[in-house]
Design a protein around this motif. Sequence first.
Motif, PDB file in Angstrom:
ATOM      1  N   LYS A   1       0.325  -1.081  -0.382  1.00  0.00           N
ATOM      2  CA  LYS A   1      -0.048   0.128  -0.335  1.00  0.00           C
ATOM      3  C   LYS A   1       0.985   1.158   0.216  1.00  0.00           C
ATOM      4  N   GLU A   2       0.934   2.220  -1.138  1.00  0.00           N
ATOM      5  CA  GLU A   2       1.084   3.163  -0.828  1.00  0.00           C
ATOM      6  C   GLU A   2       0.380   3.808   0.188  1.00  0.00           C
ATOM      7  N   GLU A   3       1.051   4.381   1.366  1.00  0.00           N
ATOM      8  CA  GLU A   3       0.329   5.537   2.752  1.00  0.00           C
ATOM      9  C   GLU A   3       1.429   6.297   2.942  1.00  0.00           C
ATOM     10  N   SER A   4       1.108   7.466   2.449  1.00  0.00           N
ATOM     11  CA  SER A   4       2.045   9.108   2.424  1.00  0.00           C
ATOM     12  C   SER A   4       1.254   9.623   2.877  1.00  0.00           C
ATOM     13  N   ASN A   5       1.661   9.537   4.303  1.00  0.00           N
ATOM     14  CA  ASN A   5       0.486  10.224   5.678  1.00  0.00           C
ATOM     15  C   ASN A   5       0.817   9.565   7.128  1.00  0.00           C
ATOM     16  N   ILE A   6       0.494  10.011   7.470  1.00  0.00           N
ATOM     17  CA  ILE A   6       1.354  10.657   9.332  1.00  0.00           C
ATOM     18  C   ILE A   6       1.340   8.865  10.153  1.00  0.00           C
ATOM     19  N   LYS A   7       0.190   7.880   9.827  1.00  0.00           N
ATOM     20  CA  LYS A   7       0.602   6.719  10.170  1.00  0.00           C
ATOM     21  C   LYS A   7       2.547   5.671   8.411  1.00  0.00           C
ATOM     22  N   GLY A   8       1.403   6.062   7.797  1.00  0.00           N
ATOM     23  CA  GLY A   8       2.845   6.028   7.206  1.00  0.00           C
ATOM     24  C   GLY A   8       4.146   5.668   7.736  1.00  0.00           C
TER      25      GLY A   8
ATOM     26  N   ILE B   1       5.552   7.366   0.406  1.00  0.00           N
ATOM     27  CA  ILE B   1       5.983   6.192   1.292  1.00  0.00           C
ATOM     28  C   ILE B   1       5.041   4.975   1.097  1.00  0.00           C
ATOM     29  N   LEU B   2       5.526   3.611   0.990  1.00  0.00           N
ATOM     30  CA  LEU B   2       5.014   2.507   0.793  1.00  0.00           C
ATOM     31  C   LEU B   2       5.504   1.550   1.698  1.00  0.00           C
ATOM     32  N   ILE B   3       4.583   0.589   1.915  1.00  0.00           N
ATOM     33  CA  ILE B   3       4.728  -0.569   3.020  1.00  0.00           C
ATOM     34  C   ILE B   3       4.074  -2.063   2.352  1.00  0.00           C
ATOM     35  N   ALA B   4       5.206  -2.663   2.630  1.00  0.00           N
ATOM     36  CA  ALA B   4       4.207  -4.339   2.384  1.00  0.00           C
ATOM     37  C   ALA B   4       4.019  -5.012   3.529  1.00  0.00           C
ATOM     38  N   TYR B   5       2.342  -5.295   3.316  1.00  0.00           N
ATOM     39  CA  TYR B   5       1.859  -6.645   4.405  1.00  0.00           C
ATOM     40  C   TYR B   5       1.726  -8.054   4.200  1.00  0.00           C
ATOM     41  N   TYR B   6       1.881  -8.361   5.381  1.00  0.00           N
ATOM     42  CA  TYR B   6       1.523  -9.420   5.715  1.00  0.00           C
ATOM     43  C   TYR B   6       0.473  -9.543   6.506  1.00  0.00           C
ATOM     44  N   GLN B   7      -0.722 -10.090   6.750  1.00  0.00           N
ATOM     45  CA  GLN B   7      -1.874 -10.118   7.326  1.00  0.00           C
ATOM     46  C   GLN B   7      -1.990  -9.302   8.164  1.00  0.00           C
ATOM     47  N   ASN B   8      -1.572  -8.512   7.588  1.00  0.00           N
ATOM     48  CA  ASN B   8      -1.995  -6.412   8.396  1.00  0.00           C
ATOM     49  C   ASN B   8      -1.013  -6.294   9.218  1.00  0.00           C
TER      50      ASN B   8
ATOM     51  N   THR C   1       7.720  -4.572   5.302  1.00  0.00           N
ATOM     52  CA  THR C   1       9.214  -3.536   5.077  1.00  0.00           C
ATOM     53  C   THR C   1       8.684  -2.104   4.434  1.00  0.00           C
ATOM     54  N   ALA C   2       8.941  -1.187   4.934  1.00  0.00           N
ATOM     55  CA  ALA C   2       8.774   0.259   4.072  1.00  0.00           C
ATOM     56  C   ALA C   2       9.709   0.638   3.522  1.00  0.00           C
ATOM     57  N   TYR C   3       9.659   1.634   2.059  1.00  0.00           N
ATOM     58  CA  TYR C   3      10.626   1.781   1.570  1.00  0.00           C
ATOM     59  C   TYR C   3      10.232   3.671   1.630  1.00  0.00           C
ATOM     60  N   GLN C   4      11.249   4.452   1.215  1.00  0.00           N
ATOM     61  CA  GLN C   4      10.165   5.727   0.879  1.00  0.00           C
ATOM     62  C   GLN C   4      11.368   6.072   0.185  1.00  0.00           C
TER      63      GLN C   4
END
Length: 339
Positions: A168-175, A214-221, A225-228
């Motif tokens: 998911k792209e999460e270019s926000n505070i949570k991300g 910011i992009l984040i890889a999730y498994y079962q929520n 891994t996270a990349y900027q």
Amino acid sequence: MIEIIDENFNQKNFDDKAYHPLQSWAWGEARKKMGLKILRLGEFKKNQLINVYTITFHKIPLISYSIGYLPRSVIPSKEILDFLFQYGKKNKIIFIKIEPYVNKSQILNSKFQIKNKKYKIEKSPHPLFPNWTQILDISLSEEELLNNMHPKTRYNIKLAQKKGVIVKEESNIKGFEIFSKLYFETCKRQGYFGHNLKYHQIVWESLKNKIAHILIAYYQNKPLTAYQIWIYKNIGYYTYGGSSEKYRNLMGANLLMWEAIKLTKKQGAKKFDMWGSLPPNYSSTHPWAGFTRFKQGYGGKFIQMLGSFDLIINKPLYFFYNLAFILRRFFLTILKNVN
């Protein structure tokens, strides 16, 4: 003609000539928020702006001198170098480190030495950027990009998808909070002296919605891994990353990089710069071998950049600065090994 660019200058016109995100107006604002002095210069020809340069100045503890840093610009002209030398003399600058964003193979005079009796430019003994990077041509179709990858990388991407990893792209505070947590976990695990949280907060707040994603890889929520990723003009850059120790066998990092490349491509970029790498004939025992091999799997080309150079303004202090730098690195290595 060289002019100092003030705060009232048209920011769009400045960015039109900025060669790299580290030369952008937003990056200069970020560095000011960190407490650094910055100098923006405009190079004009017949009243037309042809190049811009953003230089930051970093104070040396206990003395009233600073060092300058000009990252990822075009190759400075003789007029710019003359200006910087005179500016440095007036403002107690020991030297200015210059690291152009230029492919060495495209430059005939790769030594980057301007003949001038007033000052010397020498190859820097302490570069900040690696001399090599890997750059991927993403003007190709997604099918062509996949075909150009190393078979193991392509397999790992499919494995992550099959196992249920999602990006998911999460270019926000949570991300940003997830990214920074994984980044600092990785720094601690690898013994890497990364930038502190305040630095990353300022960078993110300054570049989000403009350059940084910011992009984040999730498994079962659960974030794996996270990349900027930075996207500036027609080039994407993999700048920072972090990962969890959990579920490494799911190959989330491979899928995340592929999704980062696709995002960059959708944004109109033609190239993807992996930011840093060992040279192609790297040793498998080198500390950077792992991430160099990881990046190599995506089929980019190894590119040698022009390198790092120091415009020396105060020769005696330049000698003592380099000596102190060597001693500091020596003691940090000892402390790292002790801990």
